[in-house]
Design a protein around this motif. Sequence first.
Motif, PDB file in Angstrom:
ATOM      1  N   UNK A   1      54.301 -77.108 -57.530  1.00 41.97           N
ATOM      2  CA  UNK A   1      54.925 -76.354 -58.721  1.00 41.97           C
ATOM      3  C   UNK A   1      55.757 -77.496 -59.182  1.00 41.97           C
ATOM      4  N   UNK A   2      55.483 -77.760 -60.861  1.00 44.63           N
ATOM      5  CA  UNK A   2      56.504 -78.358 -61.518  1.00 44.63           C
ATOM      6  C   UNK A   2      58.191 -78.222 -61.422  1.00 44.63           C
ATOM      7  N   UNK A   3      58.680 -79.421 -60.670  1.00 47.71           N
ATOM      8  CA  UNK A   3      60.047 -79.967 -60.979  1.00 47.71           C
ATOM      9  C   UNK A   3      60.732 -80.688 -62.557  1.00 47.71           C
ATOM     10  N   UNK A   4      61.851 -80.016 -62.532  1.00 53.08           N
ATOM     11  CA  UNK A   4      62.456 -81.080 -63.393  1.00 53.08           C
ATOM     12  C   UNK A   4      64.332 -81.000 -62.639  1.00 53.08           C
ATOM     13  N   UNK A   5      64.324 -82.632 -63.170  1.00 54.35           N
ATOM     14  CA  UNK A   5      65.642 -83.058 -62.384  1.00 54.35           C
ATOM     15  C   UNK A   5      66.991 -83.207 -64.008  1.00 54.35           C
ATOM     16  N   UNK A   6      68.072 -82.064 -63.385  1.00 56.78           N
ATOM     17  CA  UNK A   6      69.353 -81.444 -64.112  1.00 56.78           C
ATOM     18  C   UNK A   6      69.989 -82.360 -63.810  1.00 56.78           C
ATOM     19  N   UNK A  53      66.534 -81.312 -58.654  1.00 49.74           N
ATOM     20  CA  UNK A  53      65.512 -81.978 -59.205  1.00 49.74           C
ATOM     21  C   UNK A  53      64.583 -80.905 -58.248  1.00 49.74           C
ATOM     22  N   UNK A  54      64.420 -79.806 -59.471  1.00 46.86           N
ATOM     23  CA  UNK A  54      63.532 -78.383 -58.180  1.00 46.86           C
ATOM     24  C   UNK A  54      63.186 -77.924 -59.966  1.00 46.86           C
ATOM     25  N   UNK A  79      66.750 -82.713 -69.794  1.00 43.91           N
ATOM     26  CA  UNK A  79      66.428 -83.672 -70.012  1.00 43.91           C
ATOM     27  C   UNK A  79      65.405 -83.432 -70.850  1.00 43.91           C
ATOM     28  N   UNK A  80      64.942 -83.574 -72.763  1.00 48.46           N
ATOM     29  CA  UNK A  80      63.738 -82.489 -73.261  1.00 48.46           C
ATOM     30  C   UNK A  80      62.315 -82.778 -73.447  1.00 48.46           C
TER      31      UNK A  80
END
Length: 80
Positions: A1-6, A53-54, A79-80
């Motif tokens: 599964x793709x994660x995103x830093x926020x 990062x999730x 981030x966009x």
Amino acid sequence: METRVSLIGIIVKNPGSVEQLNCILHEYSQYIIGRMGIPYREKGVNIISVAVDAPMDVINNISGKIGRLNGISAKTIMPK
């Protein structure tokens, strides 16, 4: 599964909710990159930044659970 830093920005006005906040952060600790807390005594608040990062659904769950706590506000930046 793709994660995103926020980044989840948290303002604590009610110290009585801190234990619940810490339980939520512990529940999702596997996704937390780092955390910084700053007590702002002059205004009677604490400011907390939590880098994660999730997957998107996990980020939304963390922020939503925190935002529903009494006297605590949370906003998420990614981030966009």
